[in-house]
Design an enzyme around this catalytic site. Structure first.
Site, short mmCIF file in Angstrom:
data_model
loop_
_atom_site.label_atom_id
_atom_site.label_comp_id
_atom_site.label_asym_id
_atom_site.label_seq_id
_atom_site.Cartn_x
_atom_site.Cartn_y
_atom_site.Cartn_z
N GLU A 114 -6.24 -5.57 -3.91
CA GLU A 114 -5.58 -4.28 -3.71
C GLU A 114 -5.13 -3.82 -5.08
OE1 GLU A 114 -2.18 -1.90 -4.09
OE2 GLU A 114 -2.00 -4.07 -4.32
N TYR A 128 -13.27 -4.47 -12.11
CA TYR A 128 -13.62 -5.01 -10.79
C TYR A 128 -15.00 -4.54 -10.36
CZ TYR A 128 -8.58 -5.93 -10.66
OH TYR A 128 -7.30 -6.34 -10.95
#
Length: 155
Positions: A114, A128
């Protein structure tokens, strides 16, 4: 060891971690509505389902990262941070690669994370995505919001 970087399991309550963890928490809480900032403090990073690592270049703390076990098949990337002097030197990429390898070694099938949605999070999101993470729905106890985005990597 990656390009002069030593990554080792460590104690998030260690005094040498405190300044970087404090900076991390301050930054995360200032870049996101506090109700939607989920970075863990030393107590959260010391929980039994969380493993914490530090990255070192010689005697300098270069960063830290943590992996939280969600269940037997799933884990979550938690609280990754490169020290200010170590940004853009590959520390974040090395820590993320370490977490991915560790999740695979532990037999997890999916790795989640998250992160925030403001411009402050753009470099992390790019990292990411470059590692293969894709957008996904909220997971675990998270709820969708305009302040959070969720990503997943199939291992």
């Amino acid at each position: 060891m990656t390009r002069g970087l030593l990554i080792q399991q460590d104690d998030p309550a260690a005094p040498y971690v405190t300044p970087l963890l404090t900076l991390h928490l301050t930054d995360m809480r200032s870049a996101t509505d506090p109700a939607f900032a989920f970075a863990l403090d030393e107590t959260g990073l010391s929980a039994p389902d969380v493993t914490f690592w530090t990255a070192w270049r010689g005697t300098a703390l270069a960063g830290f990262a943590a992996l939280k076990r969600l269940d037997v098949d799933q884990a979550e990337v938690k609280s990754m941070r490169a020290a200010p002097g170590a940004r853009r030197t590959g520390v974040g990429r090395a820590l993320l690669a370490h977490l991915i390898a560790e999740a695979r070694q532990r037999g997890h099938a999916r790795l989640f994370l998250e992160t925030g949605t403001t411009a402050a999070y753009a470099p992390a999101v790019a990292l990411y995505r470059s590692a293969g993470f894709v957008d996904c729905d909220a997971f675990a106890d998270y709820r969708p919001s305009p302040h959070n985005q969720f990503m997943m990597l199939t291992l």
